[in-house]
Design an enzyme around this catalytic site. Structure first.
Site, PDB file in Angstrom:
ATOM      1  N   PRO A 160       0.829  -1.204   0.000  1.00 20.68           N
ATOM      2  CA  PRO A 160       0.000   0.000   0.000  1.00 20.68           C
ATOM      3  C   PRO A 160       0.869   1.262   0.000  1.00 20.68           C
ATOM      4  O   PRO A 160       1.860   1.340   0.729  1.00 20.68           O
ATOM      5  CB  PRO A 160      -0.796  -0.134   1.297  1.00 20.68           C
ATOM      6  CG  PRO A 160      -0.803  -1.610   1.585  1.00 20.68           C
ATOM      7  CD  PRO A 160       0.524  -2.102   1.112  1.00 20.68           C
ATOM      8  N   GLU A 161       0.491   2.225  -0.836  1.00 21.68           N
ATOM      9  CA  GLU A 161       1.274   3.446  -0.984  1.00 21.68           C
ATOM     10  C   GLU A 161       0.555   4.621  -0.321  1.00 21.68           C
ATOM     11  O   GLU A 161      -0.468   4.438   0.350  1.00 21.68           O
ATOM     12  CB  GLU A 161       1.567   3.676  -2.458  1.00 21.68           C
ATOM     13  CG  GLU A 161       2.277   2.470  -3.060  1.00 21.68           C
ATOM     14  CD  GLU A 161       2.745   2.663  -4.492  1.00 21.68           C
ATOM     15  OE1 GLU A 161       2.860   3.807  -4.964  1.00 21.68           O
ATOM     16  OE2 GLU A 161       3.009   1.635  -5.155  1.00 21.68           O
ATOM     17  N   LYS A 205       3.574   6.343   4.004  1.00 18.56           N
ATOM     18  CA  LYS A 205       3.028   4.991   4.107  1.00 18.56           C
ATOM     19  C   LYS A 205       2.715   4.597   5.546  1.00 18.56           C
ATOM     20  O   LYS A 205       2.477   3.420   5.837  1.00 18.56           O
ATOM     21  CB  LYS A 205       4.010   3.989   3.495  1.00 18.56           C
ATOM     22  CG  LYS A 205       4.314   4.240   2.020  1.00 18.56           C
ATOM     23  CD  LYS A 205       5.301   3.217   1.502  1.00 18.56           C
ATOM     24  CE  LYS A 205       5.681   3.484   0.066  1.00 18.56           C
ATOM     25  NZ  LYS A 205       6.603   2.469  -0.476  1.00 18.56           N
TER      26      LYS A 205
END
Length: 286
Positions: free
Chosen positions: A2-3, A53
């Site tokens: 996930p960014e 993040k």
């Protein structure tokens, strides 16, 4: 992994569930160090925010949680009594309030620390400007890219360095480089300031578009993918077959269009560095 845009959306959902509410129950599980989250019971959640993040949850008793999802972690929100979509054995953290249950699944990093310590805690304090912050400072990101220690880095690695700017991962690396027409193995030292600023600002606007914030293209949704996971497929701009090769410390594949992102001409002053600009041996379509 996930960014920054994914963490921004997670922060919105978790914030809607927790902010202003008193924690009624809290528990954490391994593997790895288990934070003493029972200290949060009775505290009121004051703020939930993403930073690159990282997800940060702050409480009125001076404590804060930091979560980093790495490759496989995720945040879910449920109603009390609602069946979870993943096994309880995968839960790393559970926070309960009167009308919601927030669950973190599979994150390798869940830390409990004091809010005042965040400014000195290296995983947060050393981050570059957050690409989704309204006060994002592109010039500060450029200054960090121009650090002499990054001069020989490939641009594909450098723009994912969270100490340069926080939020870009493998997806937005691909899309930023494609939209700017930059070959992923170009060294930072071989790019002028105007190109680096264009890369920085393109990354910023791609992430903003992904979460529905105002951006240069006027998009209110996640932009289409031109390069990410498209090695061996035709370029959506010119029709050329995209190539891919391993890059970076984690040697994941990077895809690029040989026509839209041409390799720079060999540097006659240093043929060894010129060779390093090209993909490593074994690069192949797909």
């Amino acid at each position: 992994m996930p960014e920054g845009d994914a963490l921004y959306r997670f922060a919105g959902r978790v914030g809607d569930a927790l902010e202003g509410k008193v924690i009624l129950a809290a528990r954490a599980h391994g593997p790895g160090p288990v934070p003493q989250v029972e200290r949060l019971v009775g505290a009121r959640c004051e703020r939930v925010a993403s930073r690159g993040k990282n997800l940060l949850i702050e409480f009125d008793n001076g404590l804060a949680l930091r979560g980093h999802l790495r490759m496989y972690g995720t945040w879910h929100v449920y109603r009390p009594g609602e069946r979870w979509s993943r096994p309880e054995a995968e839960a790393r953290l559970v926070l309960e309030v009167a009308d919601a249950v927030v669950v973190n699944f599979s994150a390798p990093v869940i830390e409990l620390l004091e809010v005042r310590a965040l400014a000195r805690h290296a995983p947060v304090a050393e981050l570059g400007p957050d690409l989704l912050a309204d006060d994002f400072d592109a010039n500060e990101a450029l200054r960090r890219l121009r650090d002499p220690l990054r001069a020989e880095m490939t641009i594909g690695d450098a723009i994912m360095d969270q100490r340069v700017m926080a939020g870009v991962g493998n997806i937005w690396k691909h899309e930023t480089l494609f939209r700017c027409g930059v070959y992923p193995w170009t060294r930072v030292r071989d790019l002028d300031d105007a190109t680096l600023l264009e890369l920085i600002e393109t990354a910023q606007h791609l992430l903003r578009a992904s979460v529905g914030k105002p951006n240069r293209w006027g998009l209110a949704r996640r932009p289409s993918m031109y390069a990410y996971m498209r090695g061996g497929q035709p370029c959506r701009r010119c029709g050329t077959t995209l190539r891919s090769a391993r890059q970076g410390v984690d040697i994941r594949f990077t895809a690029w269009c040989p026509r839209c992102q041409p390799a720079p001409a060999p540097d006659e002053r240093d043929s060894r560095l010129a060779g390093a600009r090209r993909p490593p041996p074994g690069g192949r379509p797909g």
